[in-house]
Design an enzyme around this catalytic site. Structure first.
Site, PDB file in Angstrom:
ATOM      1  N   LYS A 292       0.817  -1.222   0.000  1.00 10.31           N
ATOM      2  CA  LYS A 292       0.000   0.000   0.000  1.00 10.31           C
ATOM      3  C   LYS A 292       0.848   1.268   0.000  1.00 10.31           C
ATOM      4  O   LYS A 292       2.027   1.252   0.365  1.00 10.31           O
ATOM      5  CB  LYS A 292      -1.006  -0.038   1.148  1.00 10.31           C
ATOM      6  CG  LYS A 292      -2.136  -1.028   0.819  1.00 10.31           C
ATOM      7  CD  LYS A 292      -3.271  -1.024   1.781  1.00 10.31           C
ATOM      8  CE  LYS A 292      -4.345  -2.016   1.266  1.00 10.31           C
ATOM      9  NZ  LYS A 292      -5.368  -2.301   2.267  1.00 10.31           N
TER      10      LYS A 292
ATOM     11  N   ARG B 248      -3.169 -10.495   4.665  1.00 13.48           N
ATOM     12  CA  ARG B 248      -3.630 -10.452   3.267  1.00 13.48           C
ATOM     13  C   ARG B 248      -2.522  -9.822   2.436  1.00 13.48           C
ATOM     14  O   ARG B 248      -2.262  -8.628   2.540  1.00 13.48           O
ATOM     15  CB  ARG B 248      -4.917  -9.621   3.201  1.00 13.48           C
ATOM     16  CG  ARG B 248      -5.543  -9.527   1.836  1.00 13.48           C
ATOM     17  CD  ARG B 248      -6.778  -8.640   1.874  1.00 13.48           C
ATOM     18  NE  ARG B 248      -7.405  -8.552   0.574  1.00 13.48           N
ATOM     19  CZ  ARG B 248      -7.017  -7.713  -0.378  1.00 13.48           C
ATOM     20  NH1 ARG B 248      -6.024  -6.890  -0.178  1.00 13.48           N
ATOM     21  NH2 ARG B 248      -7.642  -7.701  -1.549  1.00 13.48           N
TER      22      ARG B 248
HETATM   23  N1  HH2 Z   1      -7.381  -3.997   0.855  1.00 14.17           N
HETATM   24  C1  HH2 Z   1      -7.732  -3.973  -0.439  1.00 14.17           C
HETATM   25  C2  HH2 Z   1      -8.833  -4.732  -0.889  1.00 14.17           C
HETATM   26  N2  HH2 Z   1      -9.536  -5.503  -0.022  1.00 14.17           N
HETATM   27  N3  HH2 Z   1      -9.887  -6.323   2.153  1.00 14.17           N
HETATM   28  C3  HH2 Z   1      -9.560  -6.355   3.447  1.00 14.17           C
HETATM   29  N4  HH2 Z   1     -10.259  -7.116   4.307  1.00 14.17           N
HETATM   30  N5  HH2 Z   1      -8.501  -5.626   3.938  1.00 14.17           N
HETATM   31  C4  HH2 Z   1      -7.745  -4.828   3.125  1.00 14.17           C
HETATM   32  O1  HH2 Z   1      -6.818  -4.158   3.640  1.00 14.17           O
HETATM   33  C5  HH2 Z   1      -8.080  -4.767   1.737  1.00 14.17           C
HETATM   34  C6  HH2 Z   1      -9.180  -5.534   1.277  1.00 14.17           C
HETATM   35  C7  HH2 Z   1      -6.962  -3.142  -1.402  1.00 14.17           C
HETATM   36  O2  HH2 Z   1      -5.855  -3.830  -1.892  1.00 14.17           O
HETATM   37  P1  HH2 Z   1      -5.812  -4.630  -3.278  1.00 14.17           P
HETATM   38  O3  HH2 Z   1      -6.840  -5.708  -3.303  1.00 14.17           O
HETATM   39  O4  HH2 Z   1      -4.432  -5.104  -3.493  1.00 14.17           O
HETATM   40  O5  HH2 Z   1      -6.104  -3.524  -4.387  1.00 14.17           O
HETATM   41  P2  HH2 Z   1      -7.400  -3.066  -5.169  1.00 14.17           P
HETATM   42  O6  HH2 Z   1      -8.457  -2.684  -4.197  1.00 14.17           O
HETATM   43  O7  HH2 Z   1      -6.916  -1.927  -6.014  1.00 14.17           O
HETATM   44  O8  HH2 Z   1      -7.871  -4.232  -6.010  1.00 14.17           O
END
Ligand code: HH2
Length: 286
Positions: free
Chosen positions: A228, A263
Protein backbone atom coordinates in the site's frame (compact mmCIF):
# COMPACT_ATOMS: atom_id res chain seq x y z
CA UNK A 1 -21.61 -32.86 2.13
CA UNK A 2 -21.33 -30.40 -0.77
CA UNK A 3 -18.16 -28.68 -1.78
CA UNK A 4 -19.14 -25.35 -0.27
CA UNK A 5 -20.11 -26.88 3.06
CA UNK A 6 -16.89 -28.88 3.22
CA UNK A 7 -14.79 -25.82 2.45
CA UNK A 8 -16.66 -23.72 4.99
CA UNK A 9 -15.99 -26.37 7.59
CA UNK A 10 -12.29 -26.22 6.76
CA UNK A 11 -12.41 -22.44 7.02
CA UNK A 12 -14.01 -22.76 10.45
CA UNK A 13 -10.91 -24.66 11.46
CA UNK A 14 -8.87 -21.71 10.24
CA UNK A 15 -10.88 -19.08 12.08
CA UNK A 16 -10.71 -21.12 15.29
CA UNK A 17 -6.96 -21.64 14.91
CA UNK A 18 -4.11 -19.49 16.08
CA UNK A 19 -2.49 -18.79 12.76
CA UNK A 20 -0.64 -17.05 11.42
CA UNK A 21 -2.52 -17.55 8.16
CA UNK A 22 -1.51 -16.12 4.83
CA UNK A 23 -4.30 -14.85 2.57
CA UNK A 24 -3.02 -14.57 -1.01
CA UNK A 25 -4.51 -11.67 -2.99
CA UNK A 26 -5.93 -12.34 -6.45
CA UNK A 27 -7.41 -9.27 -8.12
CA UNK A 28 -9.41 -10.13 -11.23
CA UNK A 29 -9.65 -6.49 -12.28
CA UNK A 30 -8.19 -4.22 -14.94
CA UNK A 31 -7.40 -1.45 -12.45
CA UNK A 32 -6.18 -2.75 -9.07
CA UNK A 33 -3.39 -0.54 -7.74
CA UNK A 34 -0.56 -3.04 -7.92
CA UNK A 35 -1.60 -5.97 -10.11
CA UNK A 36 -4.45 -4.51 -12.20
CA UNK A 37 -4.89 -6.35 -15.51
CA UNK A 38 -2.44 -9.13 -14.66
CA UNK A 39 -5.07 -11.77 -13.86
CA UNK A 40 -8.17 -10.79 -15.85
CA UNK A 41 -7.77 -13.90 -17.97
CA UNK A 42 -9.12 -16.84 -15.89
CA UNK A 43 -6.21 -19.01 -17.00
CA UNK A 44 -3.63 -16.50 -15.76
CA UNK A 45 -5.63 -16.04 -12.56
CA UNK A 46 -5.73 -19.80 -11.92
CA UNK A 47 -1.97 -20.04 -12.49
CA UNK A 48 -1.33 -17.24 -10.01
CA UNK A 49 -3.67 -18.96 -7.52
CA UNK A 50 -1.77 -22.23 -7.85
CA UNK A 51 1.55 -20.41 -7.44
CA UNK A 52 0.34 -18.70 -4.24
CA UNK A 53 -0.98 -21.99 -2.83
CA UNK A 54 2.34 -23.68 -3.65
CA UNK A 55 4.19 -20.86 -1.88
CA UNK A 56 2.17 -21.52 1.26
CA UNK A 57 -1.00 -19.41 1.10
CA UNK A 58 -3.59 -20.77 3.54
CA UNK A 59 -6.39 -19.19 1.57
CA UNK A 60 -6.95 -16.91 -1.40
CA UNK A 61 -8.91 -13.66 -1.54
CA UNK A 62 -10.44 -13.21 -4.99
CA UNK A 63 -11.89 -9.82 -5.90
CA UNK A 64 -13.54 -8.48 -9.05
CA UNK A 65 -13.63 -4.77 -8.17
CA UNK A 66 -10.77 -2.49 -7.22
CA UNK A 67 -11.31 -0.48 -4.05
CA UNK A 68 -8.14 1.58 -4.46
CA UNK A 69 -8.54 5.27 -3.61
CA UNK A 70 -10.47 7.07 -6.35
CA UNK A 71 -11.83 3.88 -7.94
CA UNK A 72 -15.30 3.62 -9.45
CA UNK A 73 -17.64 0.71 -8.66
CA UNK A 74 -18.42 -1.94 -11.28
CA UNK A 75 -21.84 -3.57 -11.77
CA UNK A 76 -22.71 -6.73 -9.88
CA UNK A 77 -23.06 -8.56 -13.21
CA UNK A 78 -19.53 -7.56 -14.23
CA UNK A 79 -18.15 -8.51 -10.83
CA UNK A 80 -19.75 -11.97 -11.03
CA UNK A 81 -18.57 -12.35 -14.63
CA UNK A 82 -14.99 -11.71 -13.51
CA UNK A 83 -14.94 -13.74 -10.31
CA UNK A 84 -17.02 -16.90 -10.82
CA UNK A 85 -15.09 -18.45 -13.77
CA UNK A 86 -11.86 -17.89 -11.84
CA UNK A 87 -13.23 -19.61 -8.72
CA UNK A 88 -14.43 -22.52 -10.84
CA UNK A 89 -11.09 -22.85 -12.54
CA UNK A 90 -9.08 -22.70 -9.31
CA UNK A 91 -11.33 -25.21 -7.54
CA UNK A 92 -11.36 -27.68 -10.41
CA UNK A 93 -7.54 -27.80 -10.26
CA UNK A 94 -7.28 -27.46 -6.44
CA UNK A 95 -10.56 -28.65 -4.87
CA UNK A 96 -9.22 -28.20 -1.34
CA UNK A 97 -8.37 -24.52 -1.81
CA UNK A 98 -10.05 -22.19 0.66
CA UNK A 99 -11.26 -19.15 -1.22
CA UNK A 100 -12.59 -15.90 0.14
CA UNK A 101 -14.59 -13.60 -2.14
CA UNK A 102 -13.77 -9.91 -1.77
CA UNK A 103 -17.13 -8.24 -2.33
CA UNK A 104 -19.71 -6.11 -0.55
CA UNK A 105 -22.54 -7.20 -2.86
CA UNK A 106 -24.92 -9.91 -1.67
CA UNK A 107 -25.51 -11.22 -5.21
CA UNK A 108 -21.82 -11.62 -5.91
CA UNK A 109 -21.26 -13.27 -2.53
CA UNK A 110 -24.09 -15.72 -3.24
CA UNK A 111 -22.76 -16.58 -6.71
CA UNK A 112 -19.24 -17.05 -5.33
CA UNK A 113 -20.37 -19.23 -2.40
CA UNK A 114 -22.38 -21.28 -4.88
CA UNK A 115 -19.22 -21.68 -6.99
CA UNK A 116 -17.28 -22.96 -3.97
CA UNK A 117 -15.98 -19.92 -2.11
CA UNK A 118 -15.80 -20.48 1.64
CA UNK A 119 -15.91 -17.02 3.15
CA UNK A 120 -16.71 -13.41 2.37
CA UNK A 121 -14.44 -10.37 2.73
CA UNK A 122 -16.69 -7.32 3.02
CA UNK A 123 -14.78 -4.01 3.02
CA UNK A 124 -17.98 -2.23 4.07
CA UNK A 125 -18.47 -4.48 7.12
CA UNK A 126 -22.02 -5.41 5.95
CA UNK A 127 -23.08 -1.77 5.32
CA UNK A 128 -22.76 -1.85 1.52
CA UNK A 129 -25.68 -4.15 0.78
CA UNK A 130 -28.51 -4.68 3.29
CA UNK A 131 -28.98 -8.26 2.06
CA UNK A 132 -25.38 -9.30 2.74
CA UNK A 133 -25.87 -10.21 6.40
CA UNK A 134 -28.57 -12.75 5.57
CA UNK A 135 -26.40 -14.28 2.84
CA UNK A 136 -23.65 -14.81 5.43
CA UNK A 137 -26.10 -16.09 8.02
CA UNK A 138 -27.77 -18.52 5.62
CA UNK A 139 -24.47 -19.85 4.25
CA UNK A 140 -23.16 -20.09 7.85
CA UNK A 141 -19.81 -18.94 6.51
CA UNK A 142 -17.06 -16.82 8.04
CA UNK A 143 -16.93 -13.12 7.20
CA UNK A 144 -14.25 -10.45 7.33
CA UNK A 145 -15.57 -7.10 8.59
CA UNK A 146 -13.33 -4.20 7.58
CA UNK A 147 -13.28 -0.59 8.76
CA UNK A 148 -13.47 2.13 6.10
CA UNK A 149 -14.17 5.83 6.55
CA UNK A 150 -16.19 7.10 3.55
CA UNK A 151 -16.08 5.21 0.26
CA UNK A 152 -13.23 4.34 -2.12
CA UNK A 153 -14.02 7.25 -4.46
CA UNK A 154 -13.40 9.92 -1.82
CA UNK A 155 -11.94 8.21 1.26
CA UNK A 156 -8.41 9.62 0.93
CA UNK A 157 -9.55 13.25 0.40
CA UNK A 158 -9.39 14.31 4.05
CA UNK A 159 -9.68 11.44 6.51
CA UNK A 160 -10.38 12.68 10.01
CA UNK A 161 -10.58 11.06 13.45
CA UNK A 162 -10.53 12.30 17.02
CA UNK A 163 -8.84 9.08 18.15
CA UNK A 164 -8.34 6.69 15.28
CA UNK A 165 -7.61 3.52 17.26
CA UNK A 166 -10.56 3.92 19.63
CA UNK A 167 -12.95 4.81 16.78
CA UNK A 168 -11.89 1.91 14.57
CA UNK A 169 -12.13 -0.49 17.52
CA UNK A 170 -15.62 0.75 18.46
CA UNK A 171 -16.76 0.52 14.85
CA UNK A 172 -15.55 -3.08 14.52
CA UNK A 173 -17.16 -4.05 17.84
CA UNK A 174 -20.46 -2.53 16.70
CA UNK A 175 -20.36 -4.26 13.30
CA UNK A 176 -19.54 -7.61 14.95
CA UNK A 177 -22.49 -7.09 17.31
CA UNK A 178 -24.76 -6.30 14.36
CA UNK A 179 -23.66 -9.48 12.59
CA UNK A 180 -24.15 -11.65 15.67
CA UNK A 181 -27.60 -10.14 16.32
CA UNK A 182 -28.53 -11.15 12.75
CA UNK A 183 -27.48 -14.75 13.41
CA UNK A 184 -23.87 -14.82 12.17
CA UNK A 185 -21.80 -17.19 14.29
CA UNK A 186 -19.49 -15.15 16.56
CA UNK A 187 -16.62 -17.58 16.03
CA UNK A 188 -16.85 -16.90 12.27
CA UNK A 189 -16.17 -13.18 12.51
CA UNK A 190 -12.77 -11.76 11.54
CA UNK A 191 -12.12 -8.03 11.92
CA UNK A 192 -9.79 -5.74 9.99
CA UNK A 193 -8.81 -2.12 10.74
CA UNK A 194 -8.70 -1.40 6.99
CA UNK A 195 -5.21 -0.02 6.42
CA UNK A 196 -5.42 2.72 3.76
CA UNK A 197 -9.21 2.95 3.74
CA UNK A 198 -9.94 6.55 4.73
CA UNK A 199 -6.67 6.88 6.66
CA UNK A 200 -3.62 9.08 6.27
CA UNK A 201 -0.08 7.96 7.07
CA UNK A 202 -0.38 8.80 10.77
CA UNK A 203 -3.69 6.95 11.05
CA UNK A 204 -2.22 3.83 9.43
CA UNK A 205 0.83 3.94 11.68
CA UNK A 206 -1.25 4.46 14.82
CA UNK A 207 -3.39 1.45 13.94
CA UNK A 208 -0.39 -0.76 13.27
CA UNK A 209 1.42 0.47 16.38
CA UNK A 210 -1.62 -0.11 18.61
CA UNK A 211 -2.98 -3.17 16.89
CA UNK A 212 -3.10 -4.99 20.23
CA UNK A 213 -6.07 -2.74 21.11
CA UNK A 214 -8.01 -4.15 18.13
CA UNK A 215 -6.82 -7.66 19.02
CA UNK A 216 -8.30 -6.96 22.46
CA UNK A 217 -11.78 -7.29 20.94
CA UNK A 218 -11.20 -11.02 21.20
CA UNK A 219 -11.85 -11.65 17.50
CA UNK A 220 -9.25 -12.82 14.97
CA UNK A 221 -7.68 -9.81 13.24
CA UNK A 222 -6.74 -9.57 9.56
CA UNK A 223 -4.22 -7.02 8.38
CA UNK A 224 -4.07 -5.85 4.75
CA UNK A 225 -1.08 -3.56 4.32
CA UNK A 226 0.43 -5.29 1.30
CA UNK A 227 2.18 -2.90 -1.13
CA UNK A 228 0.00 0.00 0.00
CA UNK A 229 0.98 3.60 -0.68
CA UNK A 230 1.80 4.49 2.94
CA UNK A 231 4.83 2.20 2.46
CA UNK A 232 5.95 4.44 -0.41
CA UNK A 233 5.51 7.49 1.84
CA UNK A 234 8.00 5.94 4.26
CA UNK A 235 10.45 4.18 1.94
CA UNK A 236 10.17 6.17 -1.29
CA UNK A 237 9.55 2.95 -3.28
CA UNK A 238 7.21 4.11 -6.05
CA UNK A 239 6.58 0.85 -7.87
CA UNK A 240 3.91 -0.98 -5.86
CA UNK A 241 5.31 -4.41 -6.75
CA UNK A 242 8.64 -3.44 -5.21
CA UNK A 243 7.18 -2.67 -1.77
CA UNK A 244 7.75 -6.22 -0.53
CA UNK A 245 10.24 -5.39 2.22
CA UNK A 246 8.00 -2.69 3.63
CA UNK A 247 5.06 -5.09 3.55
CA UNK A 248 7.04 -7.77 5.37
CA UNK A 249 7.84 -5.27 8.14
CA UNK A 250 4.10 -4.67 8.67
CA UNK A 251 3.41 -8.41 8.67
CA UNK A 252 5.96 -9.15 11.38
CA UNK A 253 4.94 -6.22 13.57
CA UNK A 254 1.25 -7.04 13.23
CA UNK A 255 1.93 -10.68 14.04
CA UNK A 256 3.81 -9.72 17.17
CA UNK A 257 0.83 -7.60 18.23
CA UNK A 258 -1.55 -10.53 17.79
CA UNK A 259 -2.91 -10.39 14.23
CA UNK A 260 -3.91 -13.77 12.80
CA UNK A 261 -4.51 -13.26 9.05
CA UNK A 262 -2.17 -11.50 6.62
CA UNK A 263 -3.63 -10.45 3.27
CA UNK A 264 -0.64 -10.19 0.94
CA UNK A 265 0.39 -10.25 -2.71
CA UNK A 266 3.86 -11.72 -2.06
CA UNK A 267 3.15 -15.01 -0.33
CA UNK A 268 6.62 -16.50 -0.08
CA UNK A 269 8.35 -13.46 1.43
CA UNK A 270 5.63 -12.99 4.03
CA UNK A 271 5.45 -16.71 4.82
CA UNK A 272 9.20 -16.88 5.44
CA UNK A 273 9.17 -13.74 7.59
CA UNK A 274 6.32 -15.14 9.67
CA UNK A 275 8.14 -18.44 10.14
CA UNK A 276 11.14 -16.59 11.57
CA UNK A 277 8.96 -14.31 13.72
CA UNK A 278 7.11 -17.36 15.05
CA UNK A 279 10.35 -19.13 15.89
CA UNK A 280 11.70 -16.10 17.75
CA UNK A 281 8.50 -15.39 19.64
CA UNK A 282 7.34 -18.89 20.41
CA UNK A 283 10.34 -21.23 20.56
CA UNK A 284 10.29 -23.06 23.88
CA UNK A 285 12.47 -21.45 26.55
CA UNK A 286 15.36 -23.45 27.97
N1 HH2 B 1 -7.38 -4.00 0.85
C1 HH2 B 1 -7.73 -3.97 -0.44
C2 HH2 B 1 -8.83 -4.73 -0.89
N2 HH2 B 1 -9.54 -5.50 -0.02
N3 HH2 B 1 -9.89 -6.32 2.15
C3 HH2 B 1 -9.56 -6.35 3.45
N4 HH2 B 1 -10.26 -7.12 4.31
N5 HH2 B 1 -8.50 -5.63 3.94
C4 HH2 B 1 -7.74 -4.83 3.13
O1 HH2 B 1 -6.82 -4.16 3.64
C5 HH2 B 1 -8.08 -4.77 1.74
C6 HH2 B 1 -9.18 -5.53 1.28
C7 HH2 B 1 -6.96 -3.14 -1.40
O2 HH2 B 1 -5.85 -3.83 -1.89
P1 HH2 B 1 -5.81 -4.63 -3.28
O3 HH2 B 1 -6.84 -5.71 -3.30
O4 HH2 B 1 -4.43 -5.10 -3.49
O5 HH2 B 1 -6.10 -3.52 -4.39
P2 HH2 B 1 -7.40 -3.07 -5.17
O6 HH2 B 1 -8.46 -2.68 -4.20
O7 HH2 B 1 -6.92 -1.93 -6.01
O8 HH2 B 1 -7.87 -4.23 -6.01
Amino acid sequence: MGRTARNIERTGTLTAGFGPFIVGILNVTPDSFSDGGDFLDPEAAAEQAAAMLDEGADMLDVGGESTRPGSDPVSQEEEIRRVVPVLERILSARPEAVICVDTYRAGTAMAALEAGASLVNDVTALRGDPRMVSVIEEAACPVILMHMQGDPKTMQKDPHYEEVVREVKEFLAARAEYAVAAGVRPEYIIVDPGIGFGKNLEHNLALLRNLDAIVGLGLPVLIGASRKSFIERITGVQEARDRVSGTVATTVLAYERGATFFRVHDVRANREALAVAQAVLHSPRR
